[in-house]
Design an enzyme around this catalytic site. Structure first.
Site, PDB file in Angstrom:
ATOM      1  N   ARG A   1      -0.556  -0.781  -8.675  1.00 17.46           N
ATOM      2  CA  ARG A   1      -2.035  -0.122  -8.565  1.00 17.46           C
ATOM      3  C   ARG A   1      -2.476   1.069  -9.127  1.00 17.46           C
ATOM      4  O   ARG A   1      -1.837   2.299  -8.006  1.00 17.46           O
ATOM      5  CB  ARG A   1      -2.557  -1.179  -6.695  1.00 17.46           C
ATOM      6  CG  ARG A   1      -3.677  -0.366  -6.405  1.00 17.46           C
ATOM      7  CD  ARG A   1      -3.352  -0.687  -4.786  1.00 17.46           C
ATOM      8  NE  ARG A   1      -3.513  -1.891  -4.759  1.00 17.46           N
ATOM      9  CZ  ARG A   1      -2.931  -2.558  -3.351  1.00 17.46           C
ATOM     10  NH1 ARG A   1      -3.194  -1.240  -2.649  1.00 17.46           N
ATOM     11  NH2 ARG A   1      -2.749  -3.360  -2.659  1.00 17.46           N
TER      12      ARG A   1
ATOM     13  N   ASP B   1       1.132  -1.270   0.051  1.00 16.32           N
ATOM     14  CA  ASP B   1      -0.023   0.270   0.505  1.00 16.32           C
ATOM     15  C   ASP B   1       0.688   0.896   0.093  1.00 16.32           C
ATOM     16  O   ASP B   1       2.449   1.190   0.607  1.00 16.32           O
ATOM     17  CB  ASP B   1      -0.896  -0.149   1.513  1.00 16.32           C
ATOM     18  CG  ASP B   1      -1.885  -0.831   1.526  1.00 16.32           C
ATOM     19  OD1 ASP B   1      -2.326  -1.217   0.480  1.00 16.32           O
ATOM     20  OD2 ASP B   1      -2.556  -1.205   2.319  1.00 16.32           O
TER      21      ASP B   1
HETATM   22  C1  LIG Z   1      -7.902  -2.150  -4.358  1.00 21.74           C
HETATM   23  C2  LIG Z   1      -7.799  -0.599  -3.632  1.00 21.74           C
HETATM   24  C3  LIG Z   1      -6.914  -0.425  -3.377  1.00 21.74           C
HETATM   25  C4  LIG Z   1      -6.568   0.905  -2.833  1.00 21.74           C
HETATM   26  N1  LIG Z   1      -4.695   1.372  -2.098  1.00 21.74           N
HETATM   27  C5  LIG Z   1      -4.768   2.262  -1.520  1.00 21.74           C
HETATM   28  C6  LIG Z   1      -3.465   2.731  -1.183  1.00 21.74           C
HETATM   29  O1  LIG Z   1      -2.406   2.065  -1.334  1.00 21.74           O
HETATM   30  N2  LIG Z   1      -3.284   3.890  -1.045  1.00 21.74           N
HETATM   31  C7  LIG Z   1      -3.996   4.928  -0.925  1.00 21.74           C
HETATM   32  O2  LIG Z   1      -3.609   6.012  -0.549  1.00 21.74           O
HETATM   33  N3  LIG Z   1      -5.716   4.576  -1.535  1.00 21.74           N
HETATM   34  C8  LIG Z   1      -5.764   3.788  -1.560  1.00 21.74           C
HETATM   35  N4  LIG Z   1      -6.688   3.251  -2.600  1.00 21.74           N
HETATM   36  C9  LIG Z   1      -8.063   5.073  -2.143  1.00 21.74           C
HETATM   37  C10 LIG Z   1      -7.780   4.925  -3.369  1.00 21.74           C
HETATM   38  O3  LIG Z   1      -7.279   6.282  -3.133  1.00 21.74           O
HETATM   39  C11 LIG Z   1      -9.376   6.469  -3.042  1.00 21.74           C
HETATM   40  O4  LIG Z   1      -9.723   7.028  -2.276  1.00 21.74           O
HETATM   41  C12 LIG Z   1     -10.422   5.545  -3.098  1.00 21.74           C
HETATM   42  O5  LIG Z   1     -10.524   5.044  -4.168  1.00 21.74           O
HETATM   43  C13 LIG Z   1     -11.900   6.386  -3.505  1.00 21.74           C
HETATM   44  O6  LIG Z   1     -11.429   6.969  -4.879  1.00 21.74           O
HETATM   45  P1  LIG Z   1     -12.191   6.314  -6.430  1.00 21.74           P
HETATM   46  O7  LIG Z   1     -11.527   5.771  -7.502  1.00 21.74           O
HETATM   47  O8  LIG Z   1     -12.966   5.232  -5.956  1.00 21.74           O
HETATM   48  O9  LIG Z   1     -13.008   7.659  -6.972  1.00 21.74           O
HETATM   49  P2  LIG Z   1     -13.738   8.275  -6.156  1.00 21.74           P
HETATM   50  O10 LIG Z   1     -14.119   9.535  -7.096  1.00 21.74           O
HETATM   51  O11 LIG Z   1     -13.715   8.649  -4.407  1.00 21.74           O
HETATM   52  O12 LIG Z   1     -15.127   7.516  -6.238  1.00 21.74           O
HETATM   53  C14 LIG Z   1     -16.186   7.567  -7.276  1.00 21.74           C
HETATM   54  C15 LIG Z   1     -17.305   6.907  -7.448  1.00 21.74           C
HETATM   55  O13 LIG Z   1     -17.365   5.326  -6.262  1.00 21.74           O
HETATM   56  C16 LIG Z   1     -17.442   5.201  -5.579  1.00 21.74           C
HETATM   57  N5  LIG Z   1     -16.956   5.398  -3.954  1.00 21.74           N
HETATM   58  C17 LIG Z   1     -16.044   5.378  -3.468  1.00 21.74           C
HETATM   59  N6  LIG Z   1     -15.918   5.451  -2.149  1.00 21.74           N
HETATM   60  C18 LIG Z   1     -16.956   4.720  -1.568  1.00 21.74           C
HETATM   61  C19 LIG Z   1     -17.110   4.623  -0.650  1.00 21.74           C
HETATM   62  N7  LIG Z   1     -16.277   4.210   0.577  1.00 21.74           N
HETATM   63  N8  LIG Z   1     -18.980   3.649   0.012  1.00 21.74           N
HETATM   64  C20 LIG Z   1     -19.706   3.608  -1.340  1.00 21.74           C
HETATM   65  N9  LIG Z   1     -19.162   4.526  -2.827  1.00 21.74           N
HETATM   66  C21 LIG Z   1     -17.744   4.756  -2.731  1.00 21.74           C
HETATM   67  C22 LIG Z   1     -19.286   6.487  -5.250  1.00 21.74           C
HETATM   68  O14 LIG Z   1     -20.046   5.691  -6.201  1.00 21.74           O
HETATM   69  C23 LIG Z   1     -18.483   7.125  -5.525  1.00 21.74           C
HETATM   70  O15 LIG Z   1     -18.932   8.346  -6.380  1.00 21.74           O
HETATM   71  C24 LIG Z   1      -6.979   1.870  -2.423  1.00 21.74           C
HETATM   72  C25 LIG Z   1      -8.235   2.426  -2.726  1.00 21.74           C
HETATM   73  C26 LIG Z   1      -8.863   0.871  -4.382  1.00 21.74           C
HETATM   74  C27 LIG Z   1      -9.318   0.348  -4.647  1.00 21.74           C
END
Ligand SMILES: Cc1cc2nc3c(=O)[nH]c(=O)nc-3n(C[C@H](O)[C@H](O)[C@H](O)COP(=O)(O)OP(=O)(O)OC[C@H]3O[C@@H](n4cnc5c(N)ncnc54)[C@H](O)[C@@H]3O)c2cc1C
Length: 317
Positions: free
Chosen positions: A181, A131
């Protein structure tokens, strides 16, 4: 943003987090985002996902440790996780957090422990992913990742699209042919370090997606598009089609319990989907972050507590 800040504020209030921690698993609402408190529960949830054609990445929840003994304990638990996955023939890997492996104590200790986990995974023919945490750790995480990947060749790293430095970091990492990732980034970073606002982060995310997928076409990266944003997913799918990538040259990743509808669509469209499966007793901070990302999630917590209150007053009556 106000609601988001309010939830962050609540997450610092001991009384609130204690109540959530006491009731969350018992009453089921935490299970929406957390696979359970024990490895056994996480393996059961993983089995269901794997039977439905997904891969999983197991993540043992917890953050910074402050003693060497605690870091070594976490290292042993990561090794136990990868061995258990292997014994149960579950497709996928484990995700590790370097601050859980003593990064605040010593870079040397953390590198040694991350190396041990990667070596054990390699003997089982498995991979690990790291991560990415807050920007104070970016440099040291890259250094440790490079050393581990050079030695074992089976490691992936999360890279945050919101950081100004990300494109340069990808150029630096390309020589190692790593799994990357791509995430938007989950921490609060200042303007100097990260682009601000959804539109700017999304634009960067798309640009990095294209860069990584073009890299995949040249055998430089194995990109994992980790987002629940349907626009990011659609952009990646269009790029995969334009570049005529084969299924094994990229993947999608999403988090356990989030956008299960989109997870199903991505899987049904024939792409590899890896689900990040968090578990452990220290689930409350993680759970609060998921709530703050989408305040609508709070409703199902409130509904659950409300139902519990109703049941309690019925019992009292
Ligand atoms: C597999 C994976 C591993 C990750 N690892 C890391 C890491 O190592 N370091 C790091 O900084 N971040 C990590 N993240 C988190 C990432 O940085 C984002 O904060 C998170 O994924 C939300 O961004 P999004 O791309 O989904 O888009 P967003 O613009 O935040 O969300 C898009 C849409 O996704 C849906 N959504 C998003 N979050 C939620 C929720 N909590 N509940 C319900 N619906 C939701 C909603 O429909 C929203 O409109 C990871 C994410 C994933 C998917």
């Amino acid at each position: 943003m106000l609601v988001r800040n309010f939830i962050f504020w609540l997450s610092t209030k001991r009384g609130v987090t204690d109540t959530i921690a006491r009731r969350g698993m018992k009453h089921g609402f935490a299970r929406r985002f957390v696979a359970g408190e024990t490895l056994g529960e996480a393996l059961t949830a993983s089995r269901e996902l794997c039977d439905a054609g997904r891969n999983v990445s197991l993540n043992h929840l917890g953050e910074n440790v402050s003693t060497e003994a605690a870091a070594r304990e976490v290292c042993a638990s990561y090794i136990e996780m990868i061995e258990a996955m292997d014994a149960q023939k579950l497709g996928g890997n484990i995700s590790i957090k370097l601050t859980q492996l003593g990064l605040d104590i010593s870079k040397g200790l953390c590198g040694e422990l991350a190396g041990q986990i990667a070596r054990r995974a390699r003997t089982l023919g498995r991979t690990i992913e790291m991560d990415m945490e807050g920007s104070a750790y970016t440099d040291v995480t890259l250094d440790i990742f490079e050393a581990v990947q050079r030695e074992s060749g089976n490691s992936g790293l999360a890279i945050q699209a919101y950081l100004h430095r990300t494109e340069k970091d990808l150029q630096r990492l390309a020589a190692l042919k790593p799994k990357i990732r791509l995430v938007k980034g989950a921490y609060r970073e200042p303007k100097k370090i990260a682009v601000q606002g959804k539109a700017a982060v999304d634009a960067n995310y798309k640009r990095m997606t294209t860069l990584l997928l073009e890299g995949a076409a040249q055998g430089m990266f194995l990109p994992a598009i980790a987002s629940h944003d349907p626009f990011m997913v659609a952009h990646a799918q269009a790029e995969v089609a334009r570049l005529k990538l084969r299924r094994e040259q990229y993947e999608f990743q999403m988090i356990y319990g989030i956008r299960r509808d989109l997870q199903q669509e991505v899987h049904a469209a024939g792409h590899t989907l890896q689900v990040y499966v968090p578990f452990g007793t220290d689930w409350c901070p993680y759970f609060m972050r998921r709530l703050s990302e989408r305040p609508a999630n709070c409703w199902f917590v409130l509904r659950s507590l409300w139902a519990e209150g109703g049941a309690a007053s019925e019992r009292a009556a």
